[in-house]
Motif scaffolding. Structure first.
Motif, PDB file in Angstrom:
ATOM      1  N   CYS A   9       0.647  -1.179   0.034  1.00 52.44           N
ATOM      2  CA  CYS A   9       0.088  -0.063  -0.140  1.00 52.44           C
ATOM      3  C   CYS A   9       0.933   1.298  -0.016  1.00 52.44           C
ATOM      4  O   CYS A   9       0.338   2.497  -0.020  1.00 52.44           O
ATOM      5  CB  CYS A   9      -1.023  -0.016   1.237  1.00 52.44           C
ATOM      6  N   ASN A  10       2.178   1.187   0.232  1.00 49.70           N
ATOM      7  CA  ASN A  10       2.918   2.209   0.223  1.00 49.70           C
ATOM      8  C   ASN A  10       2.951   3.282   1.458  1.00 49.70           C
ATOM      9  O   ASN A  10       3.259   4.328   1.170  1.00 49.70           O
ATOM     10  CB  ASN A  10       3.119   2.967  -1.211  1.00 49.70           C
ATOM     11  N   LYS A  11       2.233   2.691   2.283  1.00 52.81           N
ATOM     12  CA  LYS A  11       2.216   3.523   3.520  1.00 52.81           C
ATOM     13  C   LYS A  11       3.269   3.240   4.363  1.00 52.81           C
ATOM     14  O   LYS A  11       3.887   2.389   4.508  1.00 52.81           O
ATOM     15  CB  LYS A  11       0.633   3.315   4.315  1.00 52.81           C
ATOM     16  N   ARG A  12       3.596   4.279   5.410  1.00 56.05           N
ATOM     17  CA  ARG A  12       4.620   4.254   6.304  1.00 56.05           C
ATOM     18  C   ARG A  12       4.659   3.348   7.491  1.00 56.05           C
ATOM     19  O   ARG A  12       3.328   3.381   8.118  1.00 56.05           O
ATOM     20  CB  ARG A  12       5.036   5.588   6.805  1.00 56.05           C
ATOM     21  N   ILE A  13       5.038   2.407   7.556  1.00 57.09           N
ATOM     22  CA  ILE A  13       5.180   1.567   8.625  1.00 57.09           C
ATOM     23  C   ILE A  13       6.575   1.197   9.385  1.00 57.09           C
ATOM     24  O   ILE A  13       7.597   1.472   8.803  1.00 57.09           O
ATOM     25  CB  ILE A  13       4.771  -0.130   8.081  1.00 57.09           C
ATOM     26  N   SER A  14       6.580   0.435  10.700  1.00 57.65           N
ATOM     27  CA  SER A  14       7.690   0.059  11.032  1.00 57.65           C
ATOM     28  C   SER A  14       8.457  -0.876  10.491  1.00 57.65           C
ATOM     29  O   SER A  14       7.809  -1.974   9.945  1.00 57.65           O
ATOM     30  CB  SER A  14       7.343  -0.222  12.765  1.00 57.65           C
ATOM     31  N   ASP A  15       9.844  -0.917  10.568  1.00 57.53           N
ATOM     32  CA  ASP A  15      10.677  -2.010   9.820  1.00 57.53           C
ATOM     33  C   ASP A  15      10.476  -3.096  10.584  1.00 57.53           C
ATOM     34  O   ASP A  15      10.865  -4.259  10.177  1.00 57.53           O
ATOM     35  CB  ASP A  15      11.933  -1.563   9.633  1.00 57.53           C
ATOM     36  N   LYS A  16      10.236  -3.215  11.979  1.00 60.34           N
ATOM     37  CA  LYS A  16      10.134  -4.384  12.825  1.00 60.34           C
ATOM     38  C   LYS A  16       8.441  -5.005  12.811  1.00 60.34           C
ATOM     39  O   LYS A  16       8.398  -6.276  13.330  1.00 60.34           O
ATOM     40  CB  LYS A  16      10.087  -3.586  14.337  1.00 60.34           C
TER      41      LYS A  16
END
Length: 109
Positions: A9-16
């Motif tokens: 979805c190209n939304k910002r998320i945590s890399d964890k």
């Protein structure tokens, strides 16, 4: 903890994060092949949703046109304005969804 973009979805998320909280795209524990398959499923789900919406929009436009053709409301009445507005809304919504589908087909991973 850094932020990264979800491949679906190209939304910002945590890399964890193990899965995207927005689109539920699984991220952790997947091989490259499984990641590509999951991405393909996510794109297909979005495409199916857009196709359903475009068919609903087309159905609204056709129903309004049918009403306008069969009933032939007097110009200037609320029935005439409503039929015209629904035809316009249905056609515009249909075109917008078809353009969104075209951009979705062009999107690459």
């Amino acid at each position: 903890m850094a932020l990264t973009n979800c491949p679906s979805c190209n939304k910002r998320i945590s890399d964890k994060a193990e899965a995207c909280p927005h689109c539920e795209f699984r991220l952790s524990g997947l091989s490259e092949e499984e990641l590509n398959r999951e991405w393909s499923h996510a794109v297909q789900a979005r495409r199916d949703k857009l196709i359903s919406q475009s068919m609903l929009a087309l159905l609204i436009a056709i129903a309004a046109f049918t009403y306008f053709f069969i009933e032939q409301p007097i110009p200037g009445t609320w029935q005439s304005h409503t039929a015209n507005a629904l035809m316009l809304i249905g056609v515009v919504w249909f075109v917008i969804n078809r353009v969104r589908i075209m951009f979705l087909k062009r999107s690459r991973r």
